[in-house]
Design a protein around this motif. Structure first.
Motif, short mmCIF file in Angstrom:
data_model
loop_
_atom_site.label_atom_id
_atom_site.label_comp_id
_atom_site.label_asym_id
_atom_site.label_seq_id
_atom_site.Cartn_x
_atom_site.Cartn_y
_atom_site.Cartn_z
N LEU A 31 0.83 -1.21 0.00
CA LEU A 31 0.00 0.00 0.00
C LEU A 31 0.86 1.26 0.00
CD1 LEU A 31 -2.79 -0.98 2.58
CD2 LEU A 31 -2.99 -0.86 0.08
N LEU A 32 1.94 1.24 0.75
CA LEU A 32 2.81 2.42 0.82
C LEU A 32 3.50 2.67 -0.52
CD1 LEU A 32 4.48 2.07 4.35
CD2 LEU A 32 2.30 3.12 3.69
N HIS A 33 3.88 1.60 -1.20
CA HIS A 33 4.49 1.78 -2.51
C HIS A 33 3.49 2.36 -3.50
CE1 HIS A 33 5.67 0.11 -6.59
NE2 HIS A 33 6.59 1.01 -6.31
N ARG A 34 2.25 1.89 -3.47
CA ARG A 34 1.24 2.46 -4.38
C ARG A 34 0.98 3.92 -4.05
NH1 ARG A 34 -1.26 -2.80 -4.23
NH2 ARG A 34 -2.79 -2.22 -2.66
N SER A 35 0.99 4.24 -2.77
CA SER A 35 0.82 5.64 -2.36
C SER A 35 1.97 6.49 -2.88
CB SER A 35 0.73 5.73 -0.84
OG SER A 35 0.66 7.07 -0.41
N PHE A 36 3.17 5.97 -2.81
CA PHE A 36 4.35 6.68 -3.32
C PHE A 36 4.20 6.94 -4.82
CE2 PHE A 36 8.45 6.04 -5.55
CZ PHE A 36 9.11 7.20 -5.14
N ARG A 37 3.73 5.96 -5.57
CA ARG A 37 3.56 6.13 -7.02
C ARG A 37 2.49 7.17 -7.33
NH1 ARG A 37 5.50 2.41 -10.58
NH2 ARG A 37 3.66 2.60 -11.93
N ARG A 38 1.39 7.16 -6.55
CA ARG A 38 0.32 8.13 -6.79
C ARG A 38 0.77 9.55 -6.50
NH1 ARG A 38 -3.02 4.24 -4.20
NH2 ARG A 38 -2.88 5.46 -2.27
N CYS A 39 1.66 9.71 -5.53
CA CYS A 39 2.09 11.05 -5.10
C CYS A 39 3.25 11.60 -5.91
CB CYS A 39 2.48 11.03 -3.62
SG CYS A 39 1.09 10.69 -2.53
N GLU A 40 3.65 10.89 -6.96
CA GLU A 40 4.80 11.33 -7.75
C GLU A 40 4.70 12.80 -8.19
OE1 GLU A 40 5.69 8.83 -11.05
OE2 GLU A 40 5.31 7.00 -9.91
N PRO A 41 3.61 13.20 -8.84
CA PRO A 41 3.58 14.58 -9.36
C PRO A 41 3.67 15.63 -8.26
CG PRO A 41 1.84 13.23 -10.33
CD PRO A 41 2.39 12.47 -9.17
N ALA A 42 3.06 15.35 -7.12
CA ALA A 42 3.05 16.34 -6.05
C ALA A 42 4.35 16.33 -5.25
CB ALA A 42 1.87 16.07 -5.11
N ASP A 43 5.13 15.29 -5.39
CA ASP A 43 6.34 15.19 -4.57
C ASP A 43 7.52 14.80 -5.46
OD1 ASP A 43 8.15 15.04 -2.57
OD2 ASP A 43 7.19 13.41 -1.45
N GLY A 44 7.88 15.72 -6.34
CA GLY A 44 8.97 15.44 -7.26
C GLY A 44 10.30 15.23 -6.57
N ILE A 45 10.47 15.79 -5.39
CA ILE A 45 11.74 15.65 -4.67
C ILE A 45 11.98 14.19 -4.30
CG2 ILE A 45 12.99 16.25 -2.56
CD1 ILE A 45 11.63 18.97 -2.65
N ARG A 46 10.96 13.54 -3.77
CA ARG A 46 11.13 12.14 -3.36
C ARG A 46 11.30 11.24 -4.57
NH1 ARG A 46 7.58 9.22 -0.42
NH2 ARG A 46 9.30 8.10 0.56
N ARG A 47 10.57 11.52 -5.65
CA ARG A 47 10.73 10.71 -6.85
C ARG A 47 12.16 10.85 -7.40
NH1 ARG A 47 9.91 6.31 -9.63
NH2 ARG A 47 7.81 6.33 -8.78
N ARG A 48 12.69 12.06 -7.37
CA ARG A 48 14.06 12.25 -7.84
C ARG A 48 15.04 11.50 -6.93
NH1 ARG A 48 12.23 17.48 -8.93
NH2 ARG A 48 13.10 18.30 -6.99
#
Length: 742
Positions: free
Chosen positions: A318-335
């Motif tokens: 669930l946390l991984h799916r949440s991380f994927r959904r939040c990509e656009p709003a949290d570009g810092i973590r995705r980077r």
């Protein structure tokens, strides 16, 4: 081939005329060895033949052996230079080149490119190079010549390209030149005369009010902070290597899927950043059913790996799916994630793809969890079919990468807790001797795994039937062909987090006891490995990572091994139980070597409390592990004599008096005894500090004994408050205070 093939291509087996023996010698298979009691054991021919088969050489007759010897000679002259040359910084810098005598009239050009980019080049007549005795292969004569290199090369991994212009054309060659320090890294605390101490914990056994039935990285961080405040210089843990998420019953940390990556079971799920932002995960965790199951596994006396895995897995997904959904709003973590992924590739990608493949095949049938049973097109990590699978299952592959990212972030906080607390060492990690043949490391590099034999140990006083660890050996020839790059990567992956690294069964850098499949340990043999080269790589990586190295050098050792290890700057591994003189008396503290780590016991041996009461013996009696009741009684008598001998040793140095009752465990006296040794490092297990009688692992058992499942009797707060622990800490800080310069 797994054996340590002849590095000096002029070496010949002049002593033996038997071609099978000569072939075994060329491949490093020992013809005999001395056991722990000094008895010479001759290796039977059937073992030699079986191990030669492991090396890819089937020998059904002497004619087969003779043909194989000729083939080895041909391979030895197939290239003008070895695939790797390891040179110590304080030794002459040169490589040996192999050429036919016909080419000796030509010229050789070379370019050496250092790791940092510096380049050196030269062009010289071959006739000017010093030569050694020639050798004939078939009807052709070859010789070795010495090519001198710049004498002040920097430490590191350098590329040497050669072009030989001879009368019959051009020959090219390339080798990796590894320049290593003379000794491994020595922490500054030792240069100031420090004799340090630390504690060892089986991380899975840590209790806390908030963990999910298994010790986790947040527990470890809290333990490190407490230990630093108590004056400890290090906290040691069991191997943290990745196991098998889809097989929760495969729990031995010494039989991992990968030694490069971490076990996500040690994640503190609620400390993952995405947990606070994931309403779905929070609702599930707070649900009555989830809380009831969580309470059950928290209260269990043993770690319920299956229950822990089920709870953690569903929330982490669930946390991984949440991380994927939040990509656009949290570009810092995705980077940050993308940068992490790139920094660990290609090894990380292969590991994650393996995990996804294993689970996909395992869903069809459990026997398909073993990659050796997969369709052939999926058994090779670089195949087109594997690449297509990785694209199709990109989200699942990313999930396993996400787990490693989070595990490394949490382990990094444990390292930082040690630094903040002023620990001179910090984490003391454990590198297992091998990996499971069905695991990720074996699939990712199958050429590095020798099939048909397993690693073990010959019979000794503690294991009279010998040991078979069920782990495949590394292929030494393939390691050399790859210039030890996989070995260096393995060291870096573990030293990244460690202030000190224990190399389990360090003897394996020189020789491994290999047991042909289907045979008993008594039918095994020692096979040579390239010790000087591998220990050089250890020294180089230890300096680059500023990591102290301890070699677990217990068991049957060849003459000269420990002095060689100490010359290389590795600490030896001294256990109180084994430190005896020729009469069987316990050696006094002053007789211990300074360049060593000292401890009372280890995970495979009884705790001091179990040793004193014979708990391990009675457990083996319960399991019918002794052939007769007389054999069990004999063990009890030996243990009583050992106890008496240890009490006498404590009396000789004035730590107990004549009024001492032998039935009482003299733990504090024993602790002072080892604390007064000159050994630079002392580690004591939490089980001993807390008076636990049962040992973590009972060798020779699998499911009969709760190996790797025992939880400590108290939580971290209980450890802090335990009066026995407090007295032990006081003793250790009195006997081993940090130097004022520190």
């Amino acid at each position: 081939m797994v054996g340590c093939l002849v590095h000096d291509r002029q070496r010949r087996t002049a002593v033996t005329t038997n071609p099978i023996d000569a072939l075994a010698e060329r491949l490093g298979i020992g013809h005999a060895y001395r056991d722990q009691q000094g008895v010479c054991r001759t290796v039977p021919d059937q073992t030699k033949r079986a191990l030669l088969s492991v090396f890819g050489i089937r020998v059904d007759s002497q004619e087969d052996a003779e043909r194989a010897l000729v083939e080895l000679d041909r391979r030895a002259v197939a290239s003008i230079v070895d695939p790797v040359v390891v040179l110590r910084e304080d030794a002459p810098k040169f490589v040996a080149i192999t050429l036919s005598q016909e080419d000796a009239t030509g010229r050789i050009r070379w370019i050496l490119t250092e790791e940092g980019g510096s380049r050196h080049a030269a062009d010289t007549a071959i006739a000017r190079l010093a030569s050694s005795v020639g050798v004939a292969v078939g009807e052709k004569a070859y010789e070795r010549r010495r090519l001198d290199l710049p004498q002040h090369l920097s430490l590191g991994y350098h590329a040497l390209d050669l072009v030989l212009e001879g009368p019959h054309g051009r020959l090219t060659g390339r080798t990796t030149v590894i320049v290593t320090p003379a000794r491994a890294f020595c922490p500054p605390i030792f240069e100031h005369g420090g004799r340090i101490w630390g504690i060892v914990v089986q991380l899975y056994g840590l209790r806390s009010s908030r963990n999910w039935g298994i010790g986790d990285f947040s527990d470890l961080r809290e333990l490190v902070s407490w230990a630093a405040g108590a004056g400890a210089s290090a906290v040691g843990v069991n191997p943290l290597h990745a196991l098998f998420l889809d097989d929760p019953d495969h729990i031995s940390p010494y039989s991992p899927s990968s030694r490069i990556f971490l076990s996500p079971l040690y994640l503190d799920v609620e400390a993952v950043d995405d947990f606070a932002a994931c309403d779905e995960a929070q609702r599930l965790v707070t649900s009555p059913a989830f809380q009831a199951e969580l309470a059950r596994i928290r209260e269990a006396p043993l770690v319920d790996y299956r229950g822990v895995t089920a709870l953690k897995r569903q929330i982490l997904e669930l946390l991984h799916r949440s991380f994927r959904r939040c990509e656009p709003a949290d570009g810092i973590r995705r980077r940050a994630f993308d940068e992490y992924r790139a920094s660990r590739n290609p090894a990380l990608e292969r590991f994650a793809v393996f995990q996804a493949l294993r689970e996909s095949f395992g869903e069809r049938d459990t026997w398909l969890r073993d990659w050796r049973q997969w369709p052939p097109e999926y058994r090779w990590p670089d195949s087109v079919d594997v690449a297509a699978f990785a694209r199709e299952k990109a989200e699942k592959v990313e999930f396993f990468i996400y787990l490693q990212w989070q595990a490394e972030l949490q382990l990094a906080r444990c390292v930082e807790a040690g630094r903040t607390g002023g620990m001179p060492i910090g984490l003391y990690l454990d590198l297992a001797v091998g990996t499971d043949a069905a695991g990720a490391d074996a699939w990712a590099a199958p050429e590095l795994v020798a099939v048909g034999a397993t690693i073990g140990a010959p019979p000794d006083l503690w294991n009279r039937n010998g040991q078979n660890w069920g782990l495949p050996p590394l292929n030494a020839a393939a390691l050399r062909q790859q210039a030890f790059a996989p070995f260096a990567e393995l060291l870096r992956a573990n030293m990244r987090w460690a202030g000190a690294l224990r190399i389990d069964h360090v003897l394996g850098l020189m020789r491994l006891f290999l047991i042909p499949e289907g045979r008993s340990p008594s039918e095994g043999a020692y096979v040579a490995y390239p010790f000087d080269e591998m220990i050089g790589v250890v020294a180089l990586e230890s300096w680059r990572n500023r990591c102290l190295v301890i070699g677990e050098d217990l068991g049957t050792l060849p003459e000269g091994f420990q002095p060689a290890m100490r010359r290389a700057g590795l600490l030896s591994y001294c256990l109180l139980y084994f430190e005896r003189d020729s009469q069987g008396r316990f050696r006094p503290p002053n007789d211990y070597p300074p360049d060593a780590l000292v401890s009372i016991t280890t995970h495979d041996l009884p705790t001091v409390w179990g040793y004193w009461g014979g708990t391990d013996i009675e457990e083996r009696v319960r399991l019918n592990a002794y052939p007769t009741s007389e054999a069990a009684e004999g063990e009890r008598q030996v243990r009583r004599r050992d106890r008496t001998a240890l009490v006498e040793a404590l009396r000789r140095v004035g730590l107990i008096d004549e009024s001492y009752d032998c039935d009482e465990v003299p733990f504090e006296a024993i602790l002072r005894f080892i604390a007064r040794t000159p050994c630079r490092m002392l580690m004591v297990g939490l089980e001993d500090l807390l008076g636990v009688k049962e040992q973590a692992n009972l060798p020779g058992t699998l499911h009969e004994h709760p190996n790797w499942r025992r939880r400590l009797p108290v939580d971290i707060d209980g450890i802090r408050q335990d009066s026995r622990v407090r007295r032990a800490v006081r003793i250790l800080t009195e006997e081993r205070p940090l130097p004022h310069q520190w």
